[in-house]
Design a protein around this motif. Structure first.
Motif, PDB file in Angstrom:
ATOM      1  N   SER A 182       0.799  -1.271  -0.819  1.00 53.48           N
ATOM      2  CA  SER A 182       0.608  -0.250  -0.189  1.00 53.48           C
ATOM      3  C   SER A 182       0.739   1.625   0.631  1.00 53.48           C
ATOM      4  CB  SER A 182      -1.043   0.308   1.394  1.00 53.48           C
ATOM      5  OG  SER A 182       0.113   0.298   2.917  1.00 53.48           O
ATOM      6  N   SER A 211      -9.307  -1.636  -9.836  1.00 55.21           N
ATOM      7  CA  SER A 211      -9.439  -2.628  -9.156  1.00 55.21           C
ATOM      8  C   SER A 211     -10.468  -3.223 -10.076  1.00 55.21           C
ATOM      9  CB  SER A 211      -9.758  -2.818  -7.540  1.00 55.21           C
ATOM     10  OG  SER A 211     -10.003  -3.979  -7.116  1.00 55.21           O
ATOM     11  N   GLY A 216     -16.370  -1.187  -3.164  1.00 55.02           N
ATOM     12  CA  GLY A 216     -16.158  -2.105  -1.933  1.00 55.02           C
ATOM     13  C   GLY A 216     -17.444  -2.865  -3.039  1.00 55.02           C
ATOM     14  N   LYS A 219     -15.492  -8.328  -2.356  1.00 54.30           N
ATOM     15  CA  LYS A 219     -14.637  -7.959  -0.623  1.00 54.30           C
ATOM     16  C   LYS A 219     -13.899  -9.340  -1.430  1.00 54.30           C
ATOM     17  CE  LYS A 219     -16.961  -4.963   1.529  1.00 54.30           C
ATOM     18  NZ  LYS A 219     -16.293  -3.741   1.967  1.00 54.30           N
ATOM     19  N   HIS A 220     -12.347  -8.454  -0.796  1.00 52.95           N
ATOM     20  CA  HIS A 220     -10.933  -9.306  -0.760  1.00 52.95           C
ATOM     21  C   HIS A 220     -10.259  -8.847   0.133  1.00 52.95           C
ATOM     22  CE1 HIS A 220      -8.055 -12.489  -2.263  1.00 52.95           C
ATOM     23  NE2 HIS A 220      -9.029 -13.709  -2.580  1.00 52.95           N
ATOM     24  N   LYS A 221      -9.475 -10.034   0.335  1.00 54.91           N
ATOM     25  CA  LYS A 221      -7.890  -9.543   1.123  1.00 54.91           C
ATOM     26  C   LYS A 221      -7.170  -8.507  -0.151  1.00 54.91           C
ATOM     27  CE  LYS A 221      -5.838 -13.746   0.513  1.00 54.91           C
ATOM     28  NZ  LYS A 221      -4.778 -14.968   1.137  1.00 54.91           N
ATOM     29  N   THR A 222      -6.872  -8.905  -1.176  1.00 55.58           N
ATOM     30  CA  THR A 222      -6.070  -8.341  -2.088  1.00 55.58           C
ATOM     31  C   THR A 222      -7.025  -7.206  -2.424  1.00 55.58           C
ATOM     32  OG1 THR A 222      -7.598  -9.398  -3.961  1.00 55.58           O
ATOM     33  CG2 THR A 222      -5.644 -10.215  -3.948  1.00 55.58           C
ATOM     34  N   ASP A 224      -7.143  -4.857   0.382  1.00 56.44           N
ATOM     35  CA  ASP A 224      -6.831  -3.868   0.932  1.00 56.44           C
ATOM     36  C   ASP A 224      -6.229  -2.797   1.141  1.00 56.44           C
ATOM     37  OD1 ASP A 224      -8.674  -5.654   2.756  1.00 56.44           O
ATOM     38  OD2 ASP A 224      -7.637  -7.091   4.003  1.00 56.44           O
ATOM     39  N   LYS A 225      -4.573  -3.246   0.419  1.00 56.17           N
ATOM     40  CA  LYS A 225      -3.740  -2.733   0.098  1.00 56.17           C
ATOM     41  C   LYS A 225      -4.169  -1.326  -1.047  1.00 56.17           C
ATOM     42  CE  LYS A 225      -1.645  -4.225  -4.190  1.00 56.17           C
ATOM     43  NZ  LYS A 225       0.062  -5.292  -4.594  1.00 56.17           N
ATOM     44  N   ILE A 227      -7.590   0.002  -1.334  1.00 56.32           N
ATOM     45  CA  ILE A 227      -7.690   0.917  -0.218  1.00 56.32           C
ATOM     46  C   ILE A 227      -7.280   2.077   0.581  1.00 56.32           C
ATOM     47  CG2 ILE A 227      -9.674   1.099   1.359  1.00 56.32           C
ATOM     48  CD1 ILE A 227     -10.909  -1.723   0.206  1.00 56.32           C
ATOM     49  N   GLU A 228      -6.204   0.980   1.117  1.00 60.37           N
ATOM     50  CA  GLU A 228      -5.438   1.857   2.260  1.00 60.37           C
ATOM     51  C   GLU A 228      -4.142   2.961   1.428  1.00 60.37           C
ATOM     52  OE1 GLU A 228      -1.476   0.907   5.301  1.00 60.37           O
ATOM     53  OE2 GLU A 228      -2.619  -0.726   4.782  1.00 60.37           O
ATOM     54  N   GLU A 248     -11.441   2.169  -4.399  1.00 62.14           N
ATOM     55  CA  GLU A 248     -10.979   1.241  -5.591  1.00 62.14           C
ATOM     56  C   GLU A 248     -11.895   1.049  -6.698  1.00 62.14           C
ATOM     57  OE1 GLU A 248     -14.007  -1.589  -3.973  1.00 62.14           O
ATOM     58  OE2 GLU A 248     -13.060   0.091  -3.075  1.00 62.14           O
TER      59      GLU A 248
END
Length: 334
Positions: A182, A211, A216, A219-222, A224-225, A227-228, A248
């Motif tokens: 991120s 993305s 939103g 939803k996926h862990k990939t 997160d970076k 959005i941060e 995103e």
């Protein structure tokens, strides 16, 4: 906008000087001739053997009148910079003699010549590979203030009468960082916005973090970076009204006004993006090549950004015109 004319006109006003380390390559020699003849820039060609440059030019039918050819000589580099360079290399396990030998090579000499304020930009990569160029850049030039990650962008020039994109846009990072964090994405976005501002002074920079999801919708862990990184970049530019950041965003939401309005109605970027930040090198490299090969875009780059001074990394498959245009772009980075 005639983007080519726009860039060349801006570069000519800079009245800068560019050093081209790969001074016996015919593409580089032709570009040097063009830059001087067209009044875009002064050009320096460094050489261990000046006659080798003259012979290559003669063989290629290139007239180097007005181009400065210099013998590689440590005396042309700021002595304090040499001392700092040798000291830094010694800390990495290199002995002083090996460090000084590096400064006899056209690549390292040219970057130290730039750092010594003898010129305004260094354009290379026609012969040297990306790893060589980046390594030399880091060892000599270093990164710009506030940015720790070197990255790259492509200037994507749309074909005439393109139905969606009417003006040139920037794609980043498509050539350097395989999987940025991120913080890395933030640095890529920061550098790309600054590159955009230098290319298009007075225009609003609308940067979209791309993305497979929009605001939103997935939803996926990939994600997160991404959005941060969006939040970090927004904070960085929070007082700059000429910059809009969002994500995103899916590509269609970023580029198509009707879809952007539907998927992200409150966004200042959706449907109006002119900077596209890809989540990783897979996406970026695939994206620019698809735009180039299927969409008919001209992809100019990769152009290195995030360094403290203007250094380029050309593709080894570049043309003389690519060297010419990238030289002009790099002069706008000074």
């Amino acid at each position: 906008m005639d983007i080519r004319k726009h860039i060349l006109d801006l570069a000519a006003k800079v009245k800068g000087k560019v050093i081209l380390p790969e001074s016996t390559d015919i593409r580089v020699l032709k570009a040097a001739q063009m830059l001087v003849k067209d009044g875009i820039a002064s050009v320096v060609l460094p050489a261990a053997d000046i006659k080798s440059v003259e012979d290559a030019a003669a063989k290629g039918g290139v007239n180097l009148q007005g181009v400065e050819i210099i013998q590689i000589d440590r005396a042309l580099i700021d002595e304090k910079l040499i001392e700092a360079f040798v000291s830094a290399r010694m800390k990495k396990g290199m002995n002083p003699e090996e460090a000084l030998e590096l400064l006899k090579t056209p690549l390292y000499f040219s970057m130290m010549y730039l750092k010594s304020k003898k010129c305004d930009a260094c354009v290379c990569g026609a012969v040297y590979d990306t790893a060589d160029v980046l390594r030399a850049s880091i060892h000599t030039i270093g990164t710009m203030e506030g940015i720790k990650l070197i990255s790259s962008y492509f200037l994507m020039i749309p074909p005439a009468n393109h139905e969606v994109i009417k003006e040139s846009v920037l794609f980043a990072d498509c050539g350097v960082n395989p999987d940025p964090s991120s913080l890395g994405l933030k640095d890529i976005a920061n550098a790309t916005v600054q590159s955009f501002k230098k290319l298009f002074p007075g225009q609003t920079a609308n940067a979209a973090f791309l993305s497979f999801s929009t605001k939103g919708s997935a939803k996926h862990k990939t994600l997160d970076k991404i959005i941060e990184a969006v939040e970090l970049t927004k904070k960085y530019f929070e007082n700059d009204k000429s910059v809009n950041i969002d994500g995103e965003l899916q590509f269609d939401a970023a580029v198509m006004p009707a879809i952007g309005q539907k998927k992200a109605p409150d966004s200042k970027v959706a449907g109006k993006a002119n900077i596209f930040i890809f989540p990783d090198l897979n996406a970026g490299n695939i994206g620019y090549k698809m735009a180039e090969r299927l969409g008919g875009f001209q992809a100019l780059g990769p152009i290195i950004q995030g360094l403290a001074l203007p250094v380029s990394d050309l593709s080894r498959g570049c043309s003389a015109d690519d060297v010419y245009m990238v030289s002009a772009i790099m002069l706008l980075q000074k």
